[in-house]
Design a protein around this motif. Structure first.
Motif, PDB file in Angstrom:
ATOM      1  N   GLY A   1       1.549  -1.966  10.441  1.00  0.00           N
ATOM      2  CA  GLY A   1       0.565  -2.014  10.204  1.00  0.00           C
ATOM      3  C   GLY A   1      -0.004  -3.065  10.375  1.00  0.00           C
ATOM      4  O   GLY A   1      -1.246  -3.051   9.357  1.00  0.00           O
TER       5      GLY A   1
ATOM      6  N   LEU B   1       6.376   3.945   9.444  1.00  0.00           N
ATOM      7  CA  LEU B   1       4.932   4.137   7.930  1.00  0.00           C
ATOM      8  C   LEU B   1       6.236   3.383   7.157  1.00  0.00           C
ATOM      9  O   LEU B   1       4.911   2.981   5.936  1.00  0.00           O
ATOM     10  CB  LEU B   1       5.260   5.784   7.636  1.00  0.00           C
ATOM     11  CG  LEU B   1       4.303   6.605   9.277  1.00  0.00           C
ATOM     12  CD1 LEU B   1       3.465   7.350   8.773  1.00  0.00           C
ATOM     13  CD2 LEU B   1       2.546   5.510   8.597  1.00  0.00           C
ATOM     14  N   GLU B   2       7.287   3.152   6.454  1.00  0.00           N
ATOM     15  CA  GLU B   2       7.402   2.819   6.038  1.00  0.00           C
ATOM     16  C   GLU B   2       7.457   1.664   5.407  1.00  0.00           C
ATOM     17  O   GLU B   2       6.993   0.901   4.879  1.00  0.00           O
ATOM     18  CB  GLU B   2       9.204   3.688   5.192  1.00  0.00           C
ATOM     19  CG  GLU B   2       9.801   4.512   5.193  1.00  0.00           C
ATOM     20  CD  GLU B   2       8.823   4.978   3.839  1.00  0.00           C
ATOM     21  OE1 GLU B   2       8.200   4.246   2.471  1.00  0.00           O
ATOM     22  OE2 GLU B   2       8.119   6.042   4.302  1.00  0.00           O
TER      23      GLU B   2
ATOM     24  N   LYS C   1       3.469   0.797   4.745  1.00  0.00           N
ATOM     25  CA  LYS C   1       3.213   0.755   3.754  1.00  0.00           C
ATOM     26  C   LYS C   1       3.591  -0.513   2.712  1.00  0.00           C
ATOM     27  O   LYS C   1       3.132  -0.655   1.861  1.00  0.00           O
ATOM     28  CB  LYS C   1       3.606   2.126   2.991  1.00  0.00           C
ATOM     29  CG  LYS C   1       3.712   3.342   3.769  1.00  0.00           C
ATOM     30  CD  LYS C   1       3.995   4.101   3.309  1.00  0.00           C
ATOM     31  CE  LYS C   1       3.695   6.004   3.611  1.00  0.00           C
ATOM     32  NZ  LYS C   1       4.244   7.229   3.448  1.00  0.00           N
ATOM     33  N   THR C   2       4.999  -0.983   3.596  1.00  0.00           N
ATOM     34  CA  THR C   2       5.586  -1.767   2.500  1.00  0.00           C
ATOM     35  C   THR C   2       4.027  -3.184   2.585  1.00  0.00           C
ATOM     36  O   THR C   2       4.212  -4.059   2.209  1.00  0.00           O
ATOM     37  CB  THR C   2       7.406  -2.603   3.074  1.00  0.00           C
ATOM     38  OG1 THR C   2       7.873  -1.422   2.781  1.00  0.00           O
ATOM     39  CG2 THR C   2       7.915  -4.077   2.405  1.00  0.00           C
TER      40      THR C   2
ATOM     41  N   ALA D   1       1.959  -3.625   3.801  1.00  0.00           N
ATOM     42  CA  ALA D   1       0.173  -3.581   2.970  1.00  0.00           C
ATOM     43  C   ALA D   1       0.479  -3.640   1.492  1.00  0.00           C
ATOM     44  O   ALA D   1      -1.141  -4.363   1.138  1.00  0.00           O
ATOM     45  CB  ALA D   1       0.098  -1.886   3.078  1.00  0.00           C
ATOM     46  N   SER D   2       0.890  -3.618   0.782  1.00  0.00           N
ATOM     47  CA  SER D   2       1.219  -3.566  -0.490  1.00  0.00           C
ATOM     48  C   SER D   2       1.879  -5.086  -0.754  1.00  0.00           C
ATOM     49  O   SER D   2       0.615  -5.982  -1.946  1.00  0.00           O
ATOM     50  CB  SER D   2       2.520  -3.159  -0.828  1.00  0.00           C
ATOM     51  OG  SER D   2       3.197  -3.383  -1.849  1.00  0.00           O
TER      52      SER D   2
ATOM     53  N   GLN E   1      -5.466  -1.332   0.602  1.00  0.00           N
ATOM     54  CA  GLN E   1      -5.336  -0.571   0.555  1.00  0.00           C
ATOM     55  C   GLN E   1      -5.761   0.112   1.601  1.00  0.00           C
ATOM     56  O   GLN E   1      -6.912   0.623   1.991  1.00  0.00           O
ATOM     57  CB  GLN E   1      -6.504   0.095  -0.666  1.00  0.00           C
ATOM     58  CG  GLN E   1      -6.207   1.974  -1.582  1.00  0.00           C
ATOM     59  CD  GLN E   1      -5.157   2.022  -1.919  1.00  0.00           C
ATOM     60  OE1 GLN E   1      -4.659   1.693  -2.866  1.00  0.00           O
ATOM     61  NE2 GLN E   1      -4.439   3.463  -0.978  1.00  0.00           N
TER      62      GLN E   1
ATOM     63  N   HIS F   1      -4.547   4.507   4.126  1.00  0.00           N
ATOM     64  CA  HIS F   1      -3.940   5.296   3.504  1.00  0.00           C
ATOM     65  C   HIS F   1      -3.350   5.683   5.082  1.00  0.00           C
ATOM     66  O   HIS F   1      -3.477   5.244   6.075  1.00  0.00           O
ATOM     67  CB  HIS F   1      -5.692   6.653   3.612  1.00  0.00           C
ATOM     68  CG  HIS F   1      -6.658   6.166   2.552  1.00  0.00           C
ATOM     69  ND1 HIS F   1      -6.278   6.278   1.361  1.00  0.00           N
ATOM     70  CD2 HIS F   1      -7.714   5.437   2.361  1.00  0.00           C
ATOM     71  CE1 HIS F   1      -7.157   6.060   0.685  1.00  0.00           C
ATOM     72  NE2 HIS F   1      -7.772   6.038   1.813  1.00  0.00           N
ATOM     73  N   PHE F   2      -2.264   6.111   4.879  1.00  0.00           N
ATOM     74  CA  PHE F   2      -1.215   6.586   5.754  1.00  0.00           C
ATOM     75  C   PHE F   2      -0.781   7.809   6.271  1.00  0.00           C
ATOM     76  O   PHE F   2      -0.671   8.589   5.240  1.00  0.00           O
ATOM     77  CB  PHE F   2       0.397   5.293   5.507  1.00  0.00           C
ATOM     78  CG  PHE F   2      -0.154   3.925   5.714  1.00  0.00           C
ATOM     79  CD1 PHE F   2       0.237   3.409   6.671  1.00  0.00           C
ATOM     80  CD2 PHE F   2      -0.305   3.548   4.894  1.00  0.00           C
ATOM     81  CE1 PHE F   2       0.428   1.879   6.942  1.00  0.00           C
ATOM     82  CE2 PHE F   2      -0.198   2.075   4.642  1.00  0.00           C
ATOM     83  CZ  PHE F   2      -0.619   1.118   5.959  1.00  0.00           C
TER      84      PHE F   2
END
Length: 288
Positions: free
Chosen positions: A128, A153-154, A157-158, A160-161, A166, A168-169
């Protein structure tokens, strides 16, 4: 054994195993409360700050680095890239310093509001890193990120958080998720660090790469250009007029990619960009 006894022994072993010695400092700084000044000055009270348990942990990880050739980033599960702290595992490629330049090139070429307020997609997002840096660069933009690996992707997402972005994955192969979202002729920009190494060369890379990094993110087919052809051929369907396209590639591929873009007939303003080592590392273009 004191910390400095361990450090000096480990320093020598790095040279013996042909491992960059700065990785030893990197490991120590990641896993302890020490800073660069402590190491540079060889502070005598360091041994009191390092418990036997921490020293044992350091030694175990360093031995793994030497014997199993596991990258230190995977051993600690993290890497610093640009101003981001990112989680990494063997499910994702370790973000390289030269890839940071992709964001600088985007910033330099995309000052117009159509880019800054538009929709961007990072194809093959991995950890990411690029998508998150894009979101930082263009806070008003809508950022999407695609990867065919659910495990990657997991992690993305981590990350990005953790970095308060924000994004969109989407799980899928290249443009497939974008087609389902009806994003044809809607994108201001497409960025990608795709697999670009010829299949036979993947097996001959450093053992840290060949044995531990995901081949899915490295293997670009027989000539290394399978993914790049996909990006060249399909991006014009999704980009707006004047939309920005940029990919990373390996040394020796830039002129071939320029030719692919020219032959496609849908691109203009094709540019080759060098990395820190003056290697032709990126090609950018705009759709006409």
């Amino acid at each position: 054994m004191t910390f400095w006894e361990w450090y000096d022994r480990s320093f020598l072993s790095a040279k013996q195993y042909d491992v960059p010695v700065y990785e030893l400092d990197w490991l120590v700084l990641r896993l302890t409360c020490l800073d660069k000044l402590d190491l540079r000055l060889r502070s005598p009270d360091i041994s009191q700050k390092i418990t036997p348990e921490i020293l044992t942990k350091l030694d175990q990880l360093w031995q793994k680095r030497l014997s199993d050739r596991i990258p230190v980033q995977y051993l600690t599960g993290s890497v610093t890239w640009r101003n981001l702290e990112l989680q990494v595992s063997s499910a994702v490629l370790i973000p390289r310093p030269e890839t940071e330049l992709i964001i600088d090139i985007v910033e330099e070429n995309c000052q117009d509001p159509i880019y800054q307020n538009g929709i961007w997609v990072d194809l093959g997002t991995g950890s990411g890193a690029i998508a998150i840096a894009l979101a930082q660069q263009f806070p008003q933009a809508e950022i999407h990120a695609v990867d065919c690996s659910q495990a990657a992707l997991e992690i993305a997402k981590t990350n990005a958080s953790k970095n308060y972005q924000q994004i969109h994955f989407h799980h899928g192969s290249w443009f497939e998720p974008l087609a389902k979202l009806n994003l044809q002729n809607h994108l201001a920009g497409i960025v990608s660090n795709p697999p670009y190494i010829p299949s036979i060369e993947v097996l001959n890379l450093q053992p840290e790469v060949t044995n531990h990094e995901p081949h899915l993110a490295l293997d670009g087919g027989n000539d290394g250009l399978d993914a790049i052809r996909e990006l060249v051929n399909n991006a014009p369907q999704y980009l707006i007029s004047g939309g920005f396209w940029i990919v990373e590639l390996m040394a020796g591929q830039a002129e071939i990619v320029r030719s692919l873009l020219q032959a496609n007939g849908r691109y203009t303003n094709i540019q080759i960009h060098q990395d820190y080592a003056a290697i032709e590392r990126f090609v950018s273009a705009q759709t006409n």
